[in-house]
Each structure stands twice: as structure tokens, then as C-alpha cells.
Motif scaffolding. Sequence first.
Motif, PDB file in Angstrom:
ATOM      1  N   MET A 106      41.168 -20.651 -28.706  1.00 31.62           N
ATOM      2  CA  MET A 106      40.407 -20.249 -27.520  1.00 31.62           C
ATOM      3  C   MET A 106      39.209 -21.172 -27.445  1.00 31.62           C
ATOM      4  N   GLY A 107      39.234 -22.042 -26.449  1.00 29.50           N
ATOM      5  CA  GLY A 107      38.181 -23.040 -26.374  1.00 29.50           C
ATOM      6  C   GLY A 107      38.358 -24.030 -27.508  1.00 29.50           C
ATOM      7  N   ASP A 108      37.352 -24.149 -28.365  1.00 31.08           N
ATOM      8  CA  ASP A 108      37.421 -25.106 -29.471  1.00 31.08           C
ATOM      9  C   ASP A 108      37.567 -24.431 -30.838  1.00 31.08           C
ATOM     10  N   ARG A 109      37.898 -23.118 -30.878  1.00 33.59           N
ATOM     11  CA  ARG A 109      38.057 -22.434 -32.161  1.00 33.59           C
ATOM     12  C   ARG A 109      39.240 -21.473 -32.142  1.00 33.59           C
ATOM     13  N   PHE A 110      39.757 -21.229 -33.333  1.00 31.48           N
ATOM     14  CA  PHE A 110      40.820 -20.249 -33.474  1.00 31.48           C
ATOM     15  C   PHE A 110      40.208 -18.860 -33.596  1.00 31.48           C
ATOM     16  N   GLN A 111      40.792 -17.911 -32.869  1.00 31.34           N
ATOM     17  CA  GLN A 111      40.345 -16.519 -32.901  1.00 31.34           C
ATOM     18  C   GLN A 111      41.506 -15.637 -33.352  1.00 31.34           C
ATOM     19  N   LYS A 112      41.216 -14.671 -34.223  1.00 28.67           N
ATOM     20  CA  LYS A 112      42.232 -13.699 -34.610  1.00 28.67           C
ATOM     21  C   LYS A 112      42.411 -12.717 -33.462  1.00 28.67           C
ATOM     22  N   VAL A 113      43.657 -12.603 -32.963  1.00 26.58           N
ATOM     23  CA  VAL A 113      43.921 -11.731 -31.827  1.00 26.58           C
ATOM     24  C   VAL A 113      44.815 -10.545 -32.182  1.00 26.58           C
ATOM     25  N   LEU A 114      45.399 -10.576 -33.388  1.00 30.10           N
ATOM     26  CA  LEU A 114      46.231  -9.459 -33.831  1.00 30.10           C
ATOM     27  C   LEU A 114      46.335  -9.499 -35.349  1.00 30.10           C
ATOM     28  N   GLU A 115      46.229  -8.332 -35.968  1.00 30.64           N
ATOM     29  CA  GLU A 115      46.450  -8.206 -37.410  1.00 30.64           C
ATOM     30  C   GLU A 115      47.226  -6.925 -37.655  1.00 30.64           C
ATOM     31  N   LEU A 116      48.323  -7.035 -38.391  1.00 29.98           N
ATOM     32  CA  LEU A 116      49.199  -5.902 -38.636  1.00 29.98           C
ATOM     33  C   LEU A 116      49.576  -5.810 -40.106  1.00 29.98           C
ATOM     34  N   ILE A 117      49.743  -4.597 -40.601  1.00 30.24           N
ATOM     35  CA  ILE A 117      50.435  -4.403 -41.860  1.00 30.24           C
ATOM     36  C   ILE A 117      51.914  -4.451 -41.506  1.00 30.24           C
ATOM     37  N   VAL A 118      52.683  -5.287 -42.204  1.00 30.86           N
ATOM     38  CA  VAL A 118      54.096  -5.456 -41.871  1.00 30.86           C
ATOM     39  C   VAL A 118      55.033  -4.857 -42.919  1.00 30.86           C
ATOM     40  N   PHE A 119      54.512  -4.494 -44.094  1.00 27.52           N
ATOM     41  CA  PHE A 119      55.330  -3.737 -45.041  1.00 27.52           C
ATOM     42  C   PHE A 119      54.446  -3.054 -46.075  1.00 27.52           C
ATOM     43  N   GLN A 120      54.995  -1.981 -46.620  1.00 23.57           N
ATOM     44  CA  GLN A 120      54.425  -1.292 -47.772  1.00 23.57           C
ATOM     45  C   GLN A 120      55.604  -0.886 -48.652  1.00 23.57           C
ATOM     46  N   SER A 121      55.435  -1.019 -49.964  1.00 18.10           N
ATOM     47  CA  SER A 121      56.480  -0.545 -50.869  1.00 18.10           C
ATOM     48  C   SER A 121      55.863  -0.089 -52.182  1.00 18.10           C
ATOM     49  N   MET A 122      56.498   0.940 -52.758  1.00 19.37           N
ATOM     50  CA  MET A 122      56.072   1.470 -54.046  1.00 19.37           C
ATOM     51  C   MET A 122      57.174   2.391 -54.567  1.00 19.37           C
ATOM     52  N   ASP A 123      57.561   2.192 -55.822  1.00 22.16           N
ATOM     53  CA  ASP A 123      58.550   3.067 -56.467  1.00 22.16           C
ATOM     54  C   ASP A 123      59.827   3.222 -55.632  1.00 22.16           C
ATOM     55  N   ASP A 124      60.414   2.119 -55.218  1.00 23.09           N
ATOM     56  CA  ASP A 124      61.665   2.111 -54.441  1.00 23.09           C
ATOM     57  C   ASP A 124      61.575   2.863 -53.118  1.00 23.09           C
ATOM     58  N   LYS A 125      60.385   3.004 -52.593  1.00 17.90           N
ATOM     59  CA  LYS A 125      60.171   3.588 -51.274  1.00 17.90           C
ATOM     60  C   LYS A 125      59.359   2.597 -50.467  1.00 17.90           C
ATOM     61  N   GLY A 126      59.408   2.744 -49.165  1.00 15.61           N
ATOM     62  CA  GLY A 126      58.595   1.880 -48.330  1.00 15.61           C
ATOM     63  C   GLY A 126      59.275   1.532 -47.022  1.00 15.61           C
ATOM     64  N   TRP A 127      58.713   0.556 -46.367  1.00 17.87           N
ATOM     65  CA  TRP A 127      59.186   0.162 -45.049  1.00 17.87           C
ATOM     66  C   TRP A 127      58.822  -1.305 -44.828  1.00 17.87           C
ATOM     67  N   GLU A 128      59.497  -1.912 -43.838  1.00 22.82           N
ATOM     68  CA  GLU A 128      59.234  -3.298 -43.487  1.00 22.82           C
ATOM     69  C   GLU A 128      59.359  -3.465 -41.985  1.00 22.82           C
ATOM     70  N   SER A 129      58.823  -4.570 -41.485  1.00 24.86           N
ATOM     71  CA  SER A 129      58.774  -4.819 -40.041  1.00 24.86           C
ATOM     72  C   SER A 129      59.475  -6.120 -39.688  1.00 24.86           C
TER      73      SER A 129
END
Length: 113
Positions: A23-46
Motif C-alpha cells: 500500500m503506497g511504499d510499504r507492506f501492510q498486514k491486511v489479514l492474520e488467521l490461525i490456520v491449524f491447532q493440534s494436540m494429542d491427536d485432536k485438532g483441525w486444519e484450514s
Amino acid sequence: MIQQDGSTNQGLSVGRKSLHVLMGDRFQKVLELIVFQSMDDKGWESTLHSIPRPDGFYDIEVIREGINGEEDLRLLDPVDAFYTTLCDTGDRIRPHDVFSFDGQKYNRDPAIR
């Protein structure tokens, strides 16, 4: 530019992706997501998909799946800063979201479930 990172602490693994745009002359963070969590054979992914729009921008579709099925679509660690990008009430993770760019950042479309 997409940046990906992750961490593991006391058996809980978490992955994040963030999107930065010029954006203009600098990079801006426009989105941040958690895309997975896992622990003890449980969890999810994106899986993320970009969807072109007629205005030249892109929507980002996020599809989340539990490792052992739908019962794993639960928040394993309540990360307050990301809660609204992941969950409905009761720590239940939404299986489907669409984020749209408003010219400054990406926002979740609350009508998509």
C-alpha cells in the motif's frame, strides 16, 4: 505476500498465516488467521482459496476440517485476538468463512457459515 509461522508449546501446535499487501511504499498486514491447532491427536486444519471479484480484489475463502471429523472443530486454546476469526459461541470453530477486502483490511462476512 503470505507469511506463515507456527509454534508448539506444552504439546499444543498452532499455525498462522498472514497476508501483507503493498500500500503506497510499504507492506501492510491486511489479514492474520490461525490456520491449524493440534494436540494429542485432536485438532483441525484450514484450506484457503482466493476468489476473484469483479472489482479486481479477491475474497479469501477458508474451509476448516477436524482431524478426526467435525467433533474436532473446537478451539484447543482460547487465543483471544483470533477468537472472532474462528469461532461462534461455545468455542465451536466455523467450518467455512469468507473474508472480503475493504481497501484497508480483510473482514469476515458474518452471513457466510
